[in-house]
Design an enzyme around this catalytic site. Sequence first.
Site, mmCIF file in Angstrom:
data_model
loop_
_atom_site.group_PDB
_atom_site.id
_atom_site.type_symbol
_atom_site.label_atom_id
_atom_site.label_comp_id
_atom_site.label_asym_id
_atom_site.label_seq_id
_atom_site.Cartn_x
_atom_site.Cartn_y
_atom_site.Cartn_z
ATOM 1 N N LYS A 97 100.227 6.893 26.454
ATOM 2 C CA LYS A 97 100.505 6.703 27.877
ATOM 3 C C LYS A 97 99.166 6.845 28.587
ATOM 4 O O LYS A 97 98.584 7.927 28.622
ATOM 5 C CB LYS A 97 101.504 7.739 28.390
ATOM 6 C CG LYS A 97 101.804 7.583 29.877
ATOM 7 C CD LYS A 97 102.533 8.786 30.436
ATOM 8 C CE LYS A 97 102.587 8.688 31.945
ATOM 9 N NZ LYS A 97 103.026 9.968 32.558
ATOM 10 N N GLY A 158 104.959 14.626 41.011
ATOM 11 C CA GLY A 158 105.430 15.946 41.400
ATOM 12 C C GLY A 158 106.012 16.070 42.789
ATOM 13 O O GLY A 158 106.436 17.155 43.192
ATOM 14 N N ALA A 185 106.955 9.052 37.563
ATOM 15 C CA ALA A 185 106.420 9.921 38.628
ATOM 16 C C ALA A 185 107.155 9.746 39.951
ATOM 17 O O ALA A 185 107.501 8.637 40.357
ATOM 18 C CB ALA A 185 104.931 9.703 38.838
ATOM 19 N N THR A 208 108.379 16.994 36.073
ATOM 20 C CA THR A 208 108.528 18.049 37.076
ATOM 21 C C THR A 208 109.967 18.225 37.540
ATOM 22 O O THR A 208 110.430 19.360 37.723
ATOM 23 C CB THR A 208 107.635 17.744 38.292
ATOM 24 O OG1 THR A 208 106.286 17.579 37.854
ATOM 25 C CG2 THR A 208 107.696 18.869 39.312
#
EC number: 2.8.1.10
Length: 262
Positions: A97, A158, A185, A208
């Site tokens: 990644k 996050g 994300a 997260t």
Amino acid sequence: MLTLYSETFPSRLLLGTAAYPTPEILKQSVRTARPAMITVSLRRAGCGGEAHGQGFWSLLQETGVPVLPNTAGCQSVQEAVTTAQMAREVFETDWIKLELIGDDDTLQPDVFQLVEAAEILIKDGFKVLPYCTEDLIACRRLLDAGCQALMPWAAPIGTGLGAVHAYALNVLRERLPDTPLIIDAGLGLPSQAAQVMEWGFDGVLLNTAVSRSGDPVNMARAFALAVESGRLAFEAGPVEARDKAQASTPTVGQPFWHSAEY
């Protein structure tokens, strides 16, 4: 089933391994979510503040889930390429990644360096999954570089904001219909994951939203169900939104006083 670089995976969810309260909670979360892959970085600290050592690697192996190394923390092409090569040796995989950050505040990918690094790694035999923005032109350049799948963000890492640029993401999906697109994300809720899956995206990568939740194990399950539900909804073909009401019950046999002529 998710297909990446001609390889098929049973799940459309990918799960990160950073910032879990304990190694045991990480292991339980992975087993509950049953993801296609788990991401791991050579440059980040492990669970509970422990460094990535033999114990952490053993824990990942115990899950039985394929590992997707990443280049988190890299800010230059050379740094990313070197990290990817080290990860291939450590984890014995050609999957990577590719992360190349251009701004420390937003953690936005540097798409210019990303394309350059992707070209180098693909020529070196890597199966590159680039973390990118939703910019259509940048994504096309990554495909031209040889990437066979992309990982556009929903929002900055996050933040948990969900798909902040819904229009651009939908355009990307529409213009690249044959390219596997995995949202990576910015998702914070299972409903947000279900939404992007309903739009036709091929998968979701989380970290997260699960690891920092109040109960990572149950949150992992919630996201797994949301991703599956969203995909089923997309494949089923949702009804189109309407501005005018439309009765769902049949009108045959309605009272005569409801007719337009009365």
